[in-house]
Design a protein around this motif. Structure first.
Motif, PDB file in Angstrom:
ATOM      1  N   GLU A  88       0.896  -1.155  -0.034  1.00  0.00           N
ATOM      2  CA  GLU A  88      -0.118  -0.107  -0.054  1.00  0.00           C
ATOM      3  C   GLU A  88       0.801   1.293  -0.078  1.00  0.00           C
ATOM      4  O   GLU A  88       0.651   2.192  -0.856  1.00  0.00           O
ATOM      5  N   LEU A  89       1.828   1.519   0.837  1.00  0.00           N
ATOM      6  CA  LEU A  89       2.756   2.413   0.963  1.00  0.00           C
ATOM      7  C   LEU A  89       3.544   2.689  -0.437  1.00  0.00           C
ATOM      8  O   LEU A  89       3.635   3.675  -0.990  1.00  0.00           O
ATOM      9  N   THR A  90       3.845   1.609  -1.078  1.00  0.00           N
ATOM     10  CA  THR A  90       4.519   1.589  -2.294  1.00  0.00           C
ATOM     11  C   THR A  90       3.680   2.128  -3.546  1.00  0.00           C
ATOM     12  O   THR A  90       4.211   3.008  -3.983  1.00  0.00           O
ATOM     13  N   LEU A  91       2.515   1.533  -3.274  1.00  0.00           N
ATOM     14  CA  LEU A  91       1.472   2.072  -4.419  1.00  0.00           C
ATOM     15  C   LEU A  91       1.105   3.631  -4.309  1.00  0.00           C
ATOM     16  O   LEU A  91       0.991   4.358  -5.215  1.00  0.00           O
ATOM     17  N   GLU A  92       1.329   4.036  -2.985  1.00  0.00           N
ATOM     18  CA  GLU A  92       0.897   5.556  -2.684  1.00  0.00           C
ATOM     19  C   GLU A  92       2.061   6.415  -3.286  1.00  0.00           C
ATOM     20  O   GLU A  92       1.831   7.479  -3.969  1.00  0.00           O
ATOM     21  N   LEU A  93       3.138   5.981  -3.421  1.00  0.00           N
ATOM     22  CA  LEU A  93       4.493   6.524  -3.694  1.00  0.00           C
ATOM     23  C   LEU A  93       4.567   6.306  -5.503  1.00  0.00           C
ATOM     24  O   LEU A  93       4.927   7.440  -5.981  1.00  0.00           O
ATOM     25  N   LEU A  94       4.248   5.220  -6.028  1.00  0.00           N
ATOM     26  CA  LEU A  94       4.549   5.006  -7.210  1.00  0.00           C
ATOM     27  C   LEU A  94       3.339   5.583  -8.123  1.00  0.00           C
ATOM     28  O   LEU A  94       3.626   6.176  -9.277  1.00  0.00           O
TER      29      LEU A  94
END
Length: 99
Positions: A88-94
């Motif tokens: 989830e954190l990665t998707l928010e960044l990408l």
């Protein structure tokens, strides 16, 4: 360090997720440790961004609402716990604005 109340996460451990482009998945040969990994599968970014594949799990403590964690669905596979939090954190960044 992720100070989150995930029951599968032991306090005091440091987790350092790595994001990398490994090239075409068809050309990739993985040899995971069978004592640690039961199965390897991949999910496309498009799949992770579809709302029907996203959800949340609510946990209770002492019979009351405790906390909520993300979950990602993929047929028989369910991504949850610390892996889902990192996803989830990665998707928010990408892809800001799309997740």
């Amino acid at each position: 360090l992720l100070p989150l109340p995930d029951p599968s996460f032991q306090q005091g451990q440091l987790v350092a997720p790595i994001v990398a482009n490994l090239g075409p998945l068809e050309d990739l040969t993985l040899t995971p440790n069978p004592d640690e990994v039961e199965e390897v599968f991949t999910l496309s970014l498009d799949h992770l961004l579809r709302e029907e594949n996203q959800g949340y799990t609510h946990f209770r403590t002492a019979g009351r609402y405790g906390y909520t964690l993300p979950v990602f669905l993929n047929g028989p596979h369910r991504i949850w716990g610390l892996t889902a939090i990192i996803t989830e954190l990665t998707l928010e960044l990408l892809v800001p604005g799309h997740y």
